[in-house]
Design a protein around this motif. Structure first.
Motif, short mmCIF file in Angstrom:
data_model
loop_
_atom_site.label_atom_id
_atom_site.label_comp_id
_atom_site.label_asym_id
_atom_site.label_seq_id
_atom_site.Cartn_x
_atom_site.Cartn_y
_atom_site.Cartn_z
N TYR A 189 0.83 -1.22 0.00
CA TYR A 189 0.00 0.00 0.00
C TYR A 189 0.86 1.27 0.00
O TYR A 189 0.53 2.24 -0.67
N ILE A 190 1.93 1.26 0.78
CA ILE A 190 2.79 2.45 0.85
C ILE A 190 3.33 2.79 -0.55
O ILE A 190 3.28 3.93 -1.00
N ILE A 191 3.85 1.79 -1.23
CA ILE A 191 4.47 2.02 -2.54
C ILE A 191 3.42 2.51 -3.55
O ILE A 191 3.67 3.36 -4.38
N LYS A 192 2.22 1.95 -3.42
CA LYS A 192 1.19 2.30 -4.39
C LYS A 192 0.51 3.65 -4.10
O LYS A 192 0.19 4.38 -5.02
N TYR A 193 0.35 3.97 -2.83
CA TYR A 193 -0.50 5.13 -2.52
C TYR A 193 0.16 6.26 -1.71
O TYR A 193 -0.41 7.34 -1.63
N HIS A 194 1.30 6.02 -1.08
CA HIS A 194 1.88 7.09 -0.27
C HIS A 194 2.51 8.13 -1.19
O HIS A 194 3.24 7.79 -2.12
N PRO A 195 2.22 9.45 -0.94
CA PRO A 195 2.72 10.48 -1.86
C PRO A 195 4.24 10.46 -2.09
O PRO A 195 4.72 10.85 -3.14
N ARG A 196 4.98 10.00 -1.11
CA ARG A 196 6.44 9.96 -1.27
C ARG A 196 6.87 8.98 -2.37
O ARG A 196 7.93 9.12 -2.96
N PHE A 197 6.05 7.95 -2.62
CA PHE A 197 6.44 6.89 -3.55
C PHE A 197 5.53 6.78 -4.77
O PHE A 197 5.97 6.41 -5.86
N ALA A 198 4.24 7.10 -4.57
CA ALA A 198 3.22 6.72 -5.56
C ALA A 198 3.48 7.25 -6.97
O ALA A 198 3.27 6.55 -7.95
N SER A 199 3.99 8.48 -7.06
CA SER A 199 4.10 9.07 -8.40
C SER A 199 5.39 8.66 -9.11
O SER A 199 5.68 9.13 -10.20
N HIS A 200 6.18 7.80 -8.49
CA HIS A 200 7.51 7.50 -9.06
C HIS A 200 7.60 6.17 -9.79
O HIS A 200 8.67 5.80 -10.27
N ASP A 201 6.50 5.45 -9.82
CA ASP A 201 6.53 4.20 -10.54
C ASP A 201 7.69 3.32 -10.09
O ASP A 201 8.55 2.91 -10.87
N VAL A 202 7.73 3.06 -8.79
CA VAL A 202 8.82 2.27 -8.21
C VAL A 202 8.77 0.84 -8.76
O VAL A 202 7.73 0.18 -8.67
N PRO A 203 9.85 0.35 -9.35
CA PRO A 203 9.80 -1.02 -9.86
C PRO A 203 9.72 -2.06 -8.73
O PRO A 203 10.38 -1.91 -7.70
N VAL A 204 8.88 -3.04 -8.93
CA VAL A 204 8.77 -4.14 -7.96
C VAL A 204 9.36 -5.39 -8.63
O VAL A 204 8.79 -5.91 -9.58
N TRP A 205 10.50 -5.84 -8.14
CA TRP A 205 11.21 -6.95 -8.79
C TRP A 205 10.49 -8.28 -8.59
O TRP A 205 10.60 -9.19 -9.41
N LEU A 206 9.84 -8.39 -7.46
CA LEU A 206 9.04 -9.60 -7.18
C LEU A 206 7.99 -9.15 -6.19
O LEU A 206 8.32 -8.45 -5.23
N ASP A 207 6.73 -9.52 -6.41
CA ASP A 207 5.74 -9.02 -5.44
C ASP A 207 5.17 -10.14 -4.59
O ASP A 207 5.49 -11.31 -4.78
N ARG A 208 4.33 -9.76 -3.67
CA ARG A 208 3.89 -10.68 -2.63
C ARG A 208 2.90 -11.73 -3.14
O ARG A 208 2.53 -12.65 -2.40
N ASP A 209 2.45 -11.59 -4.37
CA ASP A 209 1.59 -12.62 -4.94
C ASP A 209 2.40 -13.79 -5.49
O ASP A 209 1.84 -14.81 -5.87
N TYR A 210 3.72 -13.60 -5.60
CA TYR A 210 4.53 -14.70 -6.14
C TYR A 210 4.38 -15.90 -5.20
O TYR A 210 4.32 -15.76 -3.98
N GLN A 211 4.37 -17.07 -5.82
CA GLN A 211 4.01 -18.28 -5.09
C GLN A 211 5.03 -18.74 -4.03
O GLN A 211 4.69 -19.35 -3.04
N PHE A 212 6.32 -18.43 -4.27
CA PHE A 212 7.36 -19.00 -3.40
C PHE A 212 7.99 -17.91 -2.54
O PHE A 212 8.12 -16.76 -2.97
N SER A 213 8.41 -18.31 -1.35
CA SER A 213 8.78 -17.30 -0.36
C SER A 213 10.18 -16.72 -0.55
O SER A 213 11.10 -17.38 -1.04
N ILE A 214 10.30 -15.48 -0.11
CA ILE A 214 11.59 -14.78 -0.05
C ILE A 214 11.46 -13.75 1.06
O ILE A 214 10.39 -13.19 1.26
N GLU A 215 12.53 -13.52 1.84
CA GLU A 215 12.46 -12.53 2.92
C GLU A 215 13.71 -11.64 2.87
O GLU A 215 14.80 -12.10 2.50
#
Ligand SMILES: NC(=O)NCCC[C@H](N)C(=O)O
Length: 411
Positions: A189-215
């Motif tokens: 939500y922060i990346i998508k909607y917070h004014p500090r980030f939202a307008s910058h089209d921050v690339p997401v290399w892998l998102d949380r819908d991906y099936q396998f875990s990473i931390e």
């Protein structure tokens, strides 16, 4: 405005970092559920907060801007529609412990001002908080000793793990343990909607819908071309390969991902609990991740010939592999606890290898790991110690408790 995320190393001067001040979620730990919530003991809230404030002050005194997760989330949810959408998603992911609780919980949560609502979602909602209405359904009349509708999220102060900054983007992580899986929704939500980030089209290399875990505790940006990722109890080989493919495709500076296999056990849950970078050519290491001949499995992933593939080569010596990928002739691994069997084990358990570099050769560590700290100093590292009696009970150190957002590029 400059791009809001920039992390091209583990050691570049730390300009902006994300923390979470421990709150009510820590007081909602009870002995019965400690294991499931990934704690070994119950921290004493006023002291863990004091220690965390000291950690934050230490970073600020060195010129780092400190952002707080809980504040960013509240700012993100200032729009009523986004707030409602967030609550819906959070409740859908929360495996509510009573049927039919969703509607009542939604109404309850939305009745609070936004910051209080966020603190409540993070802290957990007890059944007794809202069980005032007359019980009409059979399931409501059944005895149920489980105290929560919404589980607390006591691991939130380990901001390192739900997401990781890599270059100008980040991974928003599918977390391995159910107790932590909701945590990465905040960052989405922060990346998508917070004014500090939202307008910058921050690339997401892998998102949380991906099936396998990473931390994030497994994701180490060694320089602007090389990322090391632990194959661990929490991070899967499949996620590493996929993020490597995405990084090679989308961010052209990254050329290599080094997959470092570590034992899959609680004490070594992430790569950064046994290995961190402290200077251009110096790393901490817990000696037990290597076999008796000093060997371990290391794989170097590079862009493959075909699209969406990687080529993989095996190495069995971490030190040599690091020299190779970093182009160094000498490289020092500084053993946790000085390599002494008891001290190494004790100090690793209390995150003696888990340093947070705030500049090349300058690290923040827990005061309790005095043998490891002394050894780092003997290797020319500036060691800034922070208080750790209660913070360490969650099994994470200064690196785990911080998510760098901006670091200066290395010269
Ligand atoms: N990077 C890290 O090693 N983070 C520490 C996470 C500790 C937390 N109690 C957990 O088990 O996930």
């Amino acid at each position: 405005m400059k791009h809001p995320i920039n992390v091209t190393s583990e050691i570049g001067t730390l300009k902006t970092v994300l923390l979470k001040r421990p709150g009510k979620e820590v007081e909602n730990l009870t002995p019965e559920y400690l294991q499931r919530l990934l704690f070994d003991d119950i921290p004493y809230l006023p002291i863990i907060q004091r220690e965390h404030d000291y950690f934050a002050e230490t970073l600020k005194n060195r010129g780092t801007e400190v952002l707080y997760l809980e504040k960013l989330v509240a700012e993100t949810l200032s729009d009523e529609n986004i707030r409602k959408q967030f609550v819906d998603e959070m409740l859908a992911e929360s495996q509510l412990t009573a049927n039919g609780a969703t509607a009542v919980l939604k109404e309850y949560l939305l009745s609070f001002p936004t910051q209080e609502m966020v603190d409540k979602i993070m802290g957990g909602v007890l059944k007794k908080e809202i069980d005032t209405k007359k019980k009409t359904h059979l399931y409501e009349l059944m005895e149920d000793h489980y105290p929560f509708y919404l589980d607390p999220m006591p691991n939130l102060y380990f901001t390192r793990d739900p997401a990781a900054s890599i270059g100008s983007g980040l991974s928003i992580n599918k977390m391995r343990e159910p107790a932590r899986q909701r945590e990465s929704l905040f960052m989405q939500y922060i990346i998508k909607y917070h004014p500090r980030f939202a307008s910058h089209d921050v690339p997401v290399w892998l998102d949380r819908d991906y099936q396998f875990s990473i931390e994030g505790g497994d994701e180490l940006v060694l320089n602007d071309e090389v990322v090391a990722i632990g194959v661990s109890a929490r991070t899967s080989a499949k996620a590493i390969e996929q993020i490597a493919i995405n990084l090679f495709k989308k961010q052209d500076s990254f050329k290599k991902v080094v997959a470092v296999e570590i034992p899959k056990c609680r004490a070594f849950m992430h790569l950064d609990t046994v290995f961190t970078m402290v200077d251009y050519d110096k790393f901490t290491i817990h000696p037990e991740i290597q076999d008796s001949n000093g060997q371990m499995n290391v794989y170097i992933l590079e862009k493959g010939k075909e699209e969406n593939t990687v080529s993989i080569s095996h190495r069995n010596n971490l030190q040599e592999a690091l020299k190779e990928v970093l182009g160094l002739s000498e490289l020092v691994l500084i053993p946790c606890g000085g390599g002494d069997e008891i001290a190494a084990s004790r100090e690793q358990w209390n995150d003696g290898s888990n340093t947070l570099a705030i500049a090349p050769g300058v690290v923040v560590t827990y005061d309790r790991n005095y043998i490891s700290n002394e050894l780092l100093r003997q290797h020319g590292i500036e060691v800034i110690e922070v208080l750790s009696s209660e913070l360490s009970r969650g099994r994470g150190g200064p690196r785990c408790m911080s998510m760098p957002i901006v670091r200066e590029n290395l010269k």
